[in-house]
Design a protein around this motif. Sequence first.
Motif, PDB file in Angstrom:
ATOM      1  N   SER A  99       0.811  -1.218   0.000  1.00  0.00           N
ATOM      2  CA  SER A  99       0.000   0.000   0.000  1.00  0.00           C
ATOM      3  C   SER A  99       0.846   1.270   0.000  1.00  0.00           C
ATOM      4  CB  SER A  99      -0.945   0.015   1.212  1.00  0.00           C
ATOM      5  OG  SER A  99      -0.222   0.242   2.413  1.00  0.00           O
ATOM      6  N   ALA A 100       2.124   1.154   0.344  1.00  0.00           N
ATOM      7  CA  ALA A 100       2.994   2.336   0.344  1.00  0.00           C
ATOM      8  C   ALA A 100       3.527   2.666  -1.046  1.00  0.00           C
ATOM      9  CB  ALA A 100       4.158   2.127   1.307  1.00  0.00           C
ATOM     10  N   GLN A 101       3.096   1.919  -2.078  1.00  0.00           N
ATOM     11  CA  GLN A 101       3.673   2.128  -3.395  1.00  0.00           C
ATOM     12  C   GLN A 101       3.408   3.519  -3.996  1.00  0.00           C
ATOM     13  OE1 GLN A 101       1.892   2.209  -6.354  1.00  0.00           O
ATOM     14  NE2 GLN A 101      -0.102   1.537  -5.634  1.00  0.00           N
ATOM     15  N   PRO A 102       2.332   4.263  -3.626  1.00  0.00           N
ATOM     16  CA  PRO A 102       2.245   5.619  -4.172  1.00  0.00           C
ATOM     17  C   PRO A 102       3.392   6.506  -3.708  1.00  0.00           C
ATOM     18  CG  PRO A 102       0.515   5.240  -2.562  1.00  0.00           C
ATOM     19  CD  PRO A 102       1.107   3.916  -2.887  1.00  0.00           C
ATOM     20  N   LEU A 103       3.914   6.209  -2.510  1.00  0.00           N
ATOM     21  CA  LEU A 103       5.045   6.972  -2.010  1.00  0.00           C
ATOM     22  C   LEU A 103       6.341   6.529  -2.683  1.00  0.00           C
ATOM     23  CD1 LEU A 103       3.951   7.059   1.717  1.00  0.00           C
ATOM     24  CD2 LEU A 103       3.513   8.705  -0.088  1.00  0.00           C
ATOM     25  N   PHE A 104       6.435   5.225  -2.976  1.00  0.00           N
ATOM     26  CA  PHE A 104       7.565   4.764  -3.797  1.00  0.00           C
ATOM     27  C   PHE A 104       7.514   5.467  -5.154  1.00  0.00           C
ATOM     28  CE2 PHE A 104       6.985   0.392  -1.568  1.00  0.00           C
ATOM     29  CZ  PHE A 104       7.639   0.856  -0.450  1.00  0.00           C
ATOM     30  N   ALA A 105       6.296   5.638  -5.674  1.00  0.00           N
ATOM     31  CA  ALA A 105       6.131   6.285  -6.979  1.00  0.00           C
ATOM     32  C   ALA A 105       6.648   7.720  -6.950  1.00  0.00           C
ATOM     33  CB  ALA A 105       4.661   6.261  -7.403  1.00  0.00           C
ATOM     34  N   ALA A 106       6.429   8.412  -5.826  1.00  0.00           N
ATOM     35  CA  ALA A 106       6.916   9.788  -5.707  1.00  0.00           C
ATOM     36  C   ALA A 106       8.435   9.838  -5.783  1.00  0.00           C
ATOM     37  CB  ALA A 106       6.429  10.397  -4.394  1.00  0.00           C
ATOM     38  N   ILE A 107       9.092   8.875  -5.124  1.00  0.00           N
ATOM     39  CA  ILE A 107      10.556   8.825  -5.145  1.00  0.00           C
ATOM     40  C   ILE A 107      11.062   8.490  -6.550  1.00  0.00           C
ATOM     41  CG2 ILE A 107      12.579   7.623  -4.229  1.00  0.00           C
ATOM     42  CD1 ILE A 107      10.967   7.128  -1.660  1.00  0.00           C
ATOM     43  N   ILE A 108      10.461   7.480  -7.167  1.00  0.00           N
ATOM     44  CA  ILE A 108      10.890   7.048  -8.505  1.00  0.00           C
ATOM     45  C   ILE A 108      10.660   8.157  -9.528  1.00  0.00           C
ATOM     46  CG2 ILE A 108      10.408   5.403 -10.371  1.00  0.00           C
ATOM     47  CD1 ILE A 108       9.684   3.377  -8.103  1.00  0.00           C
ATOM     48  N   ILE A 113      12.097  10.896 -13.768  1.00  0.00           N
ATOM     49  CA  ILE A 113      11.460  11.802 -14.721  1.00  0.00           C
ATOM     50  C   ILE A 113      11.424  13.237 -14.209  1.00  0.00           C
ATOM     51  CG2 ILE A 113      10.070   9.979 -15.764  1.00  0.00           C
ATOM     52  CD1 ILE A 113       7.655  10.953 -14.239  1.00  0.00           C
ATOM     53  N   GLY A 114      12.143  13.491 -13.099  1.00  0.00           N
ATOM     54  CA  GLY A 114      12.292  14.849 -12.599  1.00  0.00           C
ATOM     55  C   GLY A 114      11.036  15.461 -12.029  1.00  0.00           C
ATOM     56  N   GLU A 115      10.064  14.653 -11.672  1.00  0.00           N
ATOM     57  CA  GLU A 115       8.804  15.164 -11.125  1.00  0.00           C
ATOM     58  C   GLU A 115       8.984  15.474  -9.640  1.00  0.00           C
ATOM     59  OE1 GLU A 115       4.768  13.520 -12.360  1.00  0.00           O
ATOM     60  OE2 GLU A 115       4.949  12.745 -10.331  1.00  0.00           O
ATOM     61  N   ARG A 116       8.828  16.713  -9.276  1.00  0.00           N
ATOM     62  CA  ARG A 116       9.043  17.131  -7.885  1.00  0.00           C
ATOM     63  C   ARG A 116       7.790  16.876  -7.047  1.00  0.00           C
ATOM     64  NH1 ARG A 116      13.517  20.159  -6.926  1.00  0.00           N
ATOM     65  NH2 ARG A 116      14.702  20.843  -8.767  1.00  0.00           N
ATOM     66  N   ALA A 118       5.778  17.592  -3.277  1.00  0.00           N
ATOM     67  CA  ALA A 118       5.678  18.599  -2.225  1.00  0.00           C
ATOM     68  C   ALA A 118       6.299  18.083  -0.929  1.00  0.00           C
ATOM     69  CB  ALA A 118       4.201  18.941  -2.000  1.00  0.00           C
ATOM     70  N   PRO A 119       6.739  18.984  -0.037  1.00  0.00           N
ATOM     71  CA  PRO A 119       7.310  18.559   1.249  1.00  0.00           C
ATOM     72  C   PRO A 119       6.381  17.628   2.035  1.00  0.00           C
ATOM     73  CG  PRO A 119       7.709  20.894   0.899  1.00  0.00           C
ATOM     74  CD  PRO A 119       6.818  20.446  -0.221  1.00  0.00           C
ATOM     75  N   ILE A 120       5.054  17.856   1.919  1.00  0.00           N
ATOM     76  CA  ILE A 120       4.113  17.002   2.647  1.00  0.00           C
ATOM     77  C   ILE A 120       4.209  15.554   2.182  1.00  0.00           C
ATOM     78  CG2 ILE A 120       2.195  17.423   1.043  1.00  0.00           C
ATOM     79  CD1 ILE A 120       1.925  17.019   4.869  1.00  0.00           C
ATOM     80  N   THR A 121       4.562  15.349   0.916  1.00  0.00           N
ATOM     81  CA  THR A 121       4.704  13.985   0.387  1.00  0.00           C
ATOM     82  C   THR A 121       5.884  13.284   1.048  1.00  0.00           C
ATOM     83  OG1 THR A 121       3.723  14.591  -1.740  1.00  0.00           O
ATOM     84  CG2 THR A 121       5.100  12.616  -1.699  1.00  0.00           C
ATOM     85  N   TRP A 122       6.989  13.995   1.222  1.00  0.00           N
ATOM     86  CA  TRP A 122       8.168  13.385   1.841  1.00  0.00           C
ATOM     87  C   TRP A 122       7.924  13.092   3.321  1.00  0.00           C
ATOM     88  CZ3 TRP A 122      11.016  11.431  -1.668  1.00  0.00           C
ATOM     89  CH2 TRP A 122      11.112  12.054  -2.910  1.00  0.00           C
TER      90      TRP A 122
END
Length: 280
Positions: A99-108, A113-116, A118-122
Amino acid sequence: MNTEYLKGFLLTSLGVLVLSFDALLIRLIQVESFSLLFWRGLLMSLMVALWCRYRYPGKPLFYSDWANIRSTLLFSMSSILFVSAIHHTSVANVLVIISAQPLFAAIIARLFIGERSAPITWIAIAISMLGIGWVMKDSWSSPNLTGDLMAFFCGIMLAAKFVNDRSVKHRDMTPSLISAGLLVSLISFFNASPLALSGADWGWMLLLCVIVVPIAFVLITLGPTRISAAEVGMLMLLETACGPLLVWLFINEEPSSAALQGGALVILTLLIHGYIRWQK
């Protein structure tokens, strides 16, 4: 509301709800992982090929560009890891960790692909990692550790697939499921006993591979063409909530207290994160 966004939201939600039966059916099929994976890959490929032939008559079923190759490899690896994880640890552990894979997606997405984000995501990533660590706390000295680690890497592979598919959102990446299924079937063949199934196992296998998996992943693959990879990941939380409940109801596999506690932390974190991002 944007109609394409709403369509993507509804397609993905329906796909995830159908996919919630995946873990239950894997548990019900009394056969080792590679035999199940052989039929899962082969039958899924057949059903998706029929869908693509109906949906896109005259278009090829296989593509050799890098986006398609990446999607094929990532989905193949995630499928093998998922089925193997279900056989090595509890369903609740597997689904909570994935279930944590959306957060893995943010890192990847940030790395490749250089997609930044937000601080709240980290912040959400850090909290969710604590939740996953809590789920896995009893596994470090038990046989469940292998299954938990497989689930962890499955989540990474699935997140990478969503990011890859989102990066070519002008295309329908559904045909990549055909080649992915064939690759899973080929890899599994050398370690499988495909005819070892008996009795009700064939019925559960057909239900899983002809109906549940193809329908679910066709719908989920269409999602990133209309909504972001992170939002697809958020909707995957429906499986985290429904999957263990179905297994508990039908075969009485009760989630551990650590899985419930850690899962609650991960899901609550992702829901708050999604709400804050939506408000902005």
